[in-house]
Write an enzyme that holds these catalytic residues in place. Structure first.
Site, PDB file in Angstrom:
ATOM      1  N   TYR A   1      -2.666-102.086  56.319  1.00 54.45           N
ATOM      2  CA  TYR A   1      -3.181-101.506  55.076  1.00 54.45           C
ATOM      3  C   TYR A   1      -2.863-102.599  54.205  1.00 54.45           C
ATOM      4  O   TYR A   1      -3.340-102.411  52.814  1.00 54.45           O
ATOM      5  CB  TYR A   1      -1.901-100.457  54.860  1.00 54.45           C
ATOM      6  CG  TYR A   1      -2.685 -98.969  55.748  1.00 54.45           C
ATOM      7  CD1 TYR A   1      -3.054 -98.527  55.512  1.00 54.45           C
ATOM      8  CD2 TYR A   1      -1.873 -98.769  56.324  1.00 54.45           C
ATOM      9  CE1 TYR A   1      -3.224 -96.867  56.399  1.00 54.45           C
ATOM     10  CE2 TYR A   1      -0.784 -97.342  57.323  1.00 54.45           C
ATOM     11  CZ  TYR A   1      -2.082 -96.627  57.191  1.00 54.45           C
ATOM     12  OH  TYR A   1      -2.574 -95.476  57.965  1.00 54.45           O
TER      13      TYR A   1
ATOM     14  N   ASN B   1      -0.968 -88.461  46.412  1.00 56.04           N
ATOM     15  CA  ASN B   1       0.417 -87.745  47.208  1.00 56.04           C
ATOM     16  C   ASN B   1       0.773 -88.219  46.972  1.00 56.04           C
ATOM     17  O   ASN B   1       1.958 -88.169  47.186  1.00 56.04           O
ATOM     18  CB  ASN B   1      -0.360 -87.954  48.541  1.00 56.04           C
ATOM     19  CG  ASN B   1      -1.050 -87.066  48.695  1.00 56.04           C
ATOM     20  OD1 ASN B   1      -1.389 -85.438  47.966  1.00 56.04           O
ATOM     21  ND2 ASN B   1      -1.656 -87.027  49.462  1.00 56.04           N
TER      22      ASN B   1
ATOM     23  N   ASP C   1      -2.732 -96.605  42.612  1.00 60.38           N
ATOM     24  CA  ASP C   1      -3.805 -97.216  42.896  1.00 60.38           C
ATOM     25  C   ASP C   1      -5.687 -95.475  41.737  1.00 60.38           C
ATOM     26  O   ASP C   1      -4.102 -94.655  41.962  1.00 60.38           O
ATOM     27  CB  ASP C   1      -5.138 -96.697  43.937  1.00 60.38           C
ATOM     28  CG  ASP C   1      -4.683 -95.049  44.955  1.00 60.38           C
ATOM     29  OD1 ASP C   1      -3.447 -95.848  44.886  1.00 60.38           O
ATOM     30  OD2 ASP C   1      -5.315 -95.717  45.688  1.00 60.38           O
TER      31      ASP C   1
ATOM     32  N   HIS D   1      -5.309 -98.792  48.359  1.00 60.02           N
ATOM     33  CA  HIS D   1      -4.034 -97.934  48.301  1.00 60.02           C
ATOM     34  C   HIS D   1      -3.249 -98.821  48.601  1.00 60.02           C
ATOM     35  O   HIS D   1      -2.154 -98.263  48.052  1.00 60.02           O
ATOM     36  CB  HIS D   1      -3.783 -96.847  49.250  1.00 60.02           C
ATOM     37  CG  HIS D   1      -3.905 -95.577  48.897  1.00 60.02           C
ATOM     38  ND1 HIS D   1      -4.080 -94.695  48.207  1.00 60.02           N
ATOM     39  CD2 HIS D   1      -3.318 -94.527  49.735  1.00 60.02           C
ATOM     40  CE1 HIS D   1      -3.740 -93.909  48.517  1.00 60.02           C
ATOM     41  NE2 HIS D   1      -2.830 -93.738  49.112  1.00 60.02           N
TER      42      HIS D   1
ATOM     43  N   ASN E   1       3.087 -91.447  51.177  1.00 58.24           N
ATOM     44  CA  ASN E   1       2.957 -89.651  50.931  1.00 58.24           C
ATOM     45  C   ASN E   1       4.926 -89.131  51.104  1.00 58.24           C
ATOM     46  O   ASN E   1       5.178 -88.150  50.235  1.00 58.24           O
ATOM     47  CB  ASN E   1       2.427 -88.826  51.991  1.00 58.24           C
ATOM     48  CG  ASN E   1       0.923 -89.058  51.759  1.00 58.24           C
ATOM     49  OD1 ASN E   1       0.662 -89.540  50.757  1.00 58.24           O
ATOM     50  ND2 ASN E   1       0.261 -88.594  52.492  1.00 58.24           N
TER      51      ASN E   1
END
Length: 188
Positions: free
Chosen positions: A16, A113, A92, A21, A67
Site C-alpha cells: 500500500y 471509510n 485522500d 489511499h 476502516n
C-alpha cells in the site's frame, strides 16, 4: 504547552506504500524526513513528536488499517489529553482534482471509510480534516482499484511540491489556527 494530534490515514504494508489511499502516511513521512525526526511503533500506530514555537505536534499513522482508524485516533487523543478541536486528519479525496487542498473544521465522512470510523469512535463530526485531492480518473465501479493504485509518473513529479505545501499547512494549523489555515490554503 498546546498539543495537536495530526493523523495521517493510510494502510500498513509495503503493497500500500505508494498508493493514493496512503497520502496521509506519505505527507507525515515527508514532514519527518524534512524536519529530521522519526516514527516509532507504539500502540495502534506509528508515532512521532515534533515541537515548534511552544506547541507539540503528535503525529499518528494508525496501524489499524483505514476502516478502523478511529480506534487509534480516540486512544491517542485520550492518552495525550488532546481536545477534539486540536485534531487534524489527513486523507485522500477522489472528489477533488489531483493535488488540490481542502481544509474543513467539520463535515460528513464523504463516503470515506476512515473518516466514517473516526466519526463513530469520537461520536463527533467536529474535528478538522485536510482532504488531499487524488482525482477521479477511473471507470465506474473501479474506485477501489484507483485509490489502491499507485501514482502516475506525472503525479509523482508534482507530489514533492504538494508535500511541502502540506508541511506549511500542518504548521499553520498549530500556530495560526484552523480558520487562518483554511483561508491560507484552501484551493491553493
Amino acid at each position: 504547552m498546546k498539543k495537536f494530534l495530526i493523523v495521517g490515514l493510510g494502510n500498513i504494508g509495503a503493497q500500500y506504500a505508494e498508493t493514493r489511499h496512503n497520502i496521509g502516511f506519505k505527507i507525515l513521512d515527508y514532514f519527518a524526513e524534512k524536519e529530521g525526526f522519526s516514527f516509532t511503533t507504539d500502540k495502534l500506530g506509528d508515532l512521532a513528536s515534533y515541537k515548534l514555537k511552544g506547541r507539540t505536534f503528535i503525529f499518528l499513522k494508525p496501524s489499524t488499517y483505514m476502516n478502523l482508524s478511529g480506534k487509534a485516533v480516540r486512544y491517542w487523543m485520550e492518552k495525550e489529553n488532546i481536545p477534539v478541536e486540536n485534531i487534524l486528519v489527513i486523507t485522500d479525496d477522489i472528489n477533488l482534482p489531483f493535488g488540490s487542498i481542502r481544509v474543513k473544521t467539520k463535515g460528513s465522512d464523504g463516503g470515506h471509510n476512515g473518516l466514517k470510523d473516526i466519526q463513530a469512535q469520537l461520536n463527533s463530526t467536529q474535528y478538522s480534516r485536510y482532504r488531499f485531492g487524488v482525482g477521479a480518473d477511473f471507470a465506474k465501479g473501479r474506485q477501489v482499484d484507483y485509490v489502491l493504485g499507485e501514482w502516475t509518473p506525472e503525479e509523482n513529479e508534482k507530489l514533492p511540491e504538494r508535500f511541502q505545501k502540506s508541511i506549511e499547512l500542518i504548521k499553520s494549523f498549530g500556530l495560526a489556527g484552523i480558520n487562518n489555515t483554511m483561508n491560507g490554503f484552501n484551493n491553493k
